[in-house]
Design a protein around this motif. Structure first.
Motif, short mmCIF file in Angstrom:
data_model
loop_
_atom_site.label_atom_id
_atom_site.label_comp_id
_atom_site.label_asym_id
_atom_site.label_seq_id
_atom_site.Cartn_x
_atom_site.Cartn_y
_atom_site.Cartn_z
N GLU A 65 0.86 -1.18 0.00
CA GLU A 65 0.00 0.00 0.00
C GLU A 65 0.90 1.23 0.00
O GLU A 65 1.80 1.35 0.84
N LYS A 66 0.69 2.12 -0.93
CA LYS A 66 1.56 3.28 -1.09
C LYS A 66 0.77 4.44 -1.67
O LYS A 66 -0.42 4.31 -2.00
N ASP A 67 1.44 5.57 -1.81
CA ASP A 67 0.80 6.71 -2.48
C ASP A 67 0.70 6.42 -3.97
O ASP A 67 1.55 5.75 -4.56
N GLU A 68 -0.36 6.94 -4.57
CA GLU A 68 -0.53 6.76 -6.01
C GLU A 68 0.65 7.40 -6.75
O GLU A 68 1.09 8.51 -6.41
N ASP A 69 1.19 6.67 -7.74
CA ASP A 69 2.34 7.11 -8.56
C ASP A 69 3.66 7.12 -7.79
O ASP A 69 4.69 7.53 -8.35
N GLU A 70 3.67 6.69 -6.51
CA GLU A 70 4.94 6.62 -5.78
C GLU A 70 5.76 5.47 -6.35
O GLU A 70 5.29 4.34 -6.48
N ASP A 71 7.00 5.76 -6.70
CA ASP A 71 7.86 4.76 -7.34
C ASP A 71 8.36 3.76 -6.29
O ASP A 71 8.60 4.12 -5.13
N LEU A 72 8.55 2.53 -6.73
CA LEU A 72 9.05 1.49 -5.82
C LEU A 72 10.56 1.58 -5.62
O LEU A 72 11.10 0.95 -4.71
N GLY A 73 11.23 2.35 -6.49
CA GLY A 73 12.68 2.50 -6.35
C GLY A 73 13.47 1.32 -6.86
O GLY A 73 14.62 1.12 -6.47
N ILE A 74 12.88 0.54 -7.74
CA ILE A 74 13.57 -0.62 -8.31
C ILE A 74 14.22 -0.21 -9.62
O ILE A 74 13.60 0.42 -10.47
N ILE A 75 15.49 -0.60 -9.78
CA ILE A 75 16.27 -0.27 -10.97
C ILE A 75 16.55 -1.56 -11.73
O ILE A 75 16.92 -2.58 -11.14
N PHE A 76 16.40 -1.51 -13.04
CA PHE A 76 16.57 -2.71 -13.87
C PHE A 76 17.83 -2.60 -14.74
O PHE A 76 18.26 -1.50 -15.09
N ASP A 77 18.39 -3.75 -15.09
CA ASP A 77 19.60 -3.73 -15.91
C ASP A 77 19.29 -3.40 -17.36
O ASP A 77 20.15 -2.91 -18.10
N GLN A 78 18.03 -3.61 -17.80
CA GLN A 78 17.58 -3.22 -19.12
C GLN A 78 16.17 -2.67 -19.03
O GLN A 78 15.41 -3.03 -18.12
N ASP A 79 15.83 -1.81 -19.97
CA ASP A 79 14.51 -1.19 -19.95
C ASP A 79 13.49 -1.99 -20.74
O ASP A 79 12.28 -1.74 -20.62
N THR A 80 13.93 -2.91 -21.57
CA THR A 80 13.03 -3.78 -22.31
C THR A 80 13.29 -5.21 -21.84
O THR A 80 14.31 -5.79 -22.14
N PHE A 81 12.36 -5.74 -21.08
CA PHE A 81 12.56 -7.06 -20.46
C PHE A 81 12.43 -8.19 -21.47
O PHE A 81 12.90 -9.30 -21.22
N ASP A 82 11.77 -7.91 -22.60
CA ASP A 82 11.59 -8.94 -23.63
C ASP A 82 12.57 -8.76 -24.79
O ASP A 82 12.37 -9.29 -25.87
N GLY A 83 13.63 -8.00 -24.55
CA GLY A 83 14.63 -7.78 -25.59
C GLY A 83 14.37 -6.51 -26.38
O GLY A 83 13.29 -5.92 -26.30
N ILE A 84 15.37 -6.09 -27.13
CA ILE A 84 15.26 -4.88 -27.95
C ILE A 84 14.82 -5.25 -29.34
O ILE A 84 15.32 -6.21 -29.94
N LYS A 85 13.88 -4.51 -29.87
CA LYS A 85 13.41 -4.74 -31.23
C LYS A 85 14.46 -4.25 -32.21
O LYS A 85 14.81 -3.06 -32.23
N ARG A 86 14.99 -5.15 -33.01
CA ARG A 86 16.10 -4.83 -33.92
C ARG A 86 15.59 -4.25 -35.23
O ARG A 86 14.51 -4.54 -35.70
N CYS A 87 16.44 -3.43 -35.84
CA CYS A 87 16.14 -2.83 -37.12
C CYS A 87 16.43 -3.82 -38.25
O CYS A 87 17.51 -4.42 -38.29
N LYS A 88 15.46 -3.99 -39.15
CA LYS A 88 15.63 -4.90 -40.28
C LYS A 88 15.78 -4.13 -41.59
O LYS A 88 15.76 -4.73 -42.68
N ASN A 89 15.94 -2.82 -41.48
CA ASN A 89 16.11 -2.01 -42.69
C ASN A 89 17.50 -2.21 -43.28
O ASN A 89 18.44 -2.64 -42.60
N LYS A 90 17.63 -1.83 -44.53
CA LYS A 90 18.92 -1.83 -45.23
C LYS A 90 19.15 -0.43 -45.78
O LYS A 90 19.24 -0.23 -47.00
N CYS A 91 19.21 0.54 -44.88
CA CYS A 91 19.32 1.94 -45.30
C CYS A 91 20.60 2.18 -46.08
O CYS A 91 21.67 1.73 -45.68
N ILE A 92 20.49 2.92 -47.18
CA ILE A 92 21.64 3.15 -48.03
C ILE A 92 22.67 4.05 -47.37
O ILE A 92 23.83 4.11 -47.80
#
Length: 445
Positions: A65-92
């Motif tokens: 039970e906490k204040d609304e929008d109060e952060d839990l203070g947990i820091i993660f090693d990555q911001d995308t837990f399911d991996g980073i979406k890679r670029c499939k383009n072949k930009c010239i």
């Protein structure tokens, strides 16, 4: 999907619960978060249930039970837990594809992830995005987004990006605008490819989405000696002058009709064209400063404001040397002139050729340890200088938080080879003045 915890904020709810580095966040209210956005959204409520997996697969459930929008203070090693979406383009014009081999792996990573666009201002192309992800952007109002457009001509954009879906950019922008998503866009301008009439059409088609499309940055293509596409070449000085003059006219028109400049040029265009950098107000809050738009003016302004702290004289004689890329020499010139007005302080300025990526790369941020080694040795021989022990470089030359240049050379290696001391300084006036006035030893990098 691994939401690995890398630390907790002291005094936070997470610390009180005994959450530790190495723990895994499994669920919030029974839902496994896919990324930092999910984590923030799910943990915003006053009452939440948190499932943490400890080492050895022990799982613990906390009812909080906490204040609304109060952060839990947990820091993660990555911001995308399911991996980073890679670029499939072949930009010239892709700069990553113009990199030499055998650099650190992270330099070859090409992401096209809308979540990193929101969190860090990374530019995305919308060619590698699913219908479900577009719906999530609209439902969660993930805004602002930073979008690489390059051209609104479907056939040309498809050719430039090398992706079959690239021609749908206008429909994507329209869809996002209708959902109220704010966007900042960029055009990597390639001479003879998407300039001229195509640039006009692209910028003015984007202006139809104002105010949802808030800004357009026009950035000159970067070309290294490893570029193999014959269509891609750097801008010449006269071509840059034409771009500056043309975009200036558009800005005047946009001011009349939209009350904003709307389109902005990267500083490189003004430097290459040898034109004056626009005034501070021109940049209207600097919406794309991380894209090199207004960085010079911001730096000059912060230095001027902080220069009131400069003394008339130092307590003891000190000689320092600024080292930068070719295009940044006129940027640092006024700074060096002002610092040389201080008694007992002598400041030199050296601009180096980029041997690692090729001489067409003139920005300071792409100088490597190898370039410093070669350039400073050549400078010493040419000007018969025995010594230049204190060297100041921009911190953008180094990997964030580490003393590693792009070519994997360390600061220590360069210092020992040249018998110098390197100070890596943030490109902010206050930081520069602090480091110049600090005479107590080596800067902490």
């Amino acid at each position: 999907m691994r939401a690995e915890i890398s630390g907790v904020v002291p005094g936070s709810i997470g610390e009180e619960l005994g959450v530790k580095k190495g723990d895994l966040l499994r669920t919030i209210n029974g839902i496994a978060p896919a990324d930092l956005l999910d984590y923030r959204y799910l943990s915003a409520d006053e009452f939440i249930e948190l499932e943490i997996e400890k080492p050895h697969q022990e799982r613990v459930i906390f009812e909080i039970e906490k204040d609304e929008d109060e952060d839990l203070g947990i820091i993660f090693d990555q911001d995308t837990f399911d991996g980073i979406k890679r670029c499939k383009n072949k930009c010239i014009f892709c700069f990553v594809d113009q990199m030499p081999p055998d650099l650190r792996n992270t330099l070859y990573l090409k992401d096209d992830d809308y979540r990193l666009s929101l969190l860090y201002g990374n530019f995305i192309t919308l060619t590698n995005i699913s219908t479900r992800e577009i719906s999530r952007i609209k439902d969660m109002h993930i805004s602002p987004l930073y979008i690489s457009v390059h051209s609104t001509n479907p056939a040309l954009r498809q050719k430039m990006l090398g992706h079959s879906q690239a021609g749908q950019i206008v429909s994507y922008l329209r869809d996002l605008a209708q959902a109220g998503i704010e966007m900042h866009t960029q055009i990597v301008l390639c001479p003879g490819v998407n300039d001229g009439e195509d640039l006009y059409e692209t910028v003015h088609q984007l202006s139809a989405f104002w105010p949802h499309v808030q800004s357009v940055a026009v950035v000159p293509v970067g070309v290294t000696k490893f570029q193999k596409n014959p269509l891609i070449r750097p801008f010449t000085g006269p071509e840059a002058q034409h771009v500056v003059e043309t975009v200036s006219q558009w800005q005047n028109n946009f001011q009349k009709h939209l009350k904003t400049n709307f389109v902005y040029l990267a500083d490189e265009f003004y430097l290459l064209a040898q034109r004056e950098i626009p005034p501070y107000d021109h940049y209207e809050g600097f919406p794309q400063i991380e894209n090199g738009v207004g960085l010079v003016r911001s730096f000059w302004t912060s230095f001027r404001q902080a220069s009131a702290l400069l003394p008339k004289s130092l307590d003891q004689t000190r000689k320092i040397t600024f080292v930068t890329g070719r295009s940044a020499q006129p940027v640092l010139g006024p700074i060096v002139k002002r610092l040389n007005q201080i008694d007992q302080l002598e400041v030199d300025l050296i601009s180096l050729t980029n041997h690692f990526f090729g001489p067409s790369v003139t920005v300071a941020g792409l100088l490597t340890g190898h370039d410093l080694m070669v350039g400073l040795r050549d400078w010493r021989r040419q000007y018969k200088q025995d010594d230049c022990p204190e060297i100041f470089v921009s911190s953008v030359l180094l990997k964030f938080g580490e003393d590693l240049f792009l070519d994997n050379m360390t600061v220590d290696q360069v210092e020992k080879a040249l018998k110098i001391m390197i100070h890596a300084v943030d490109p902010v006036g206050e930081s520069l003045i602090h480091e110049v006035m600090h005479q107590g030893g080596k800067n902490q990098i």
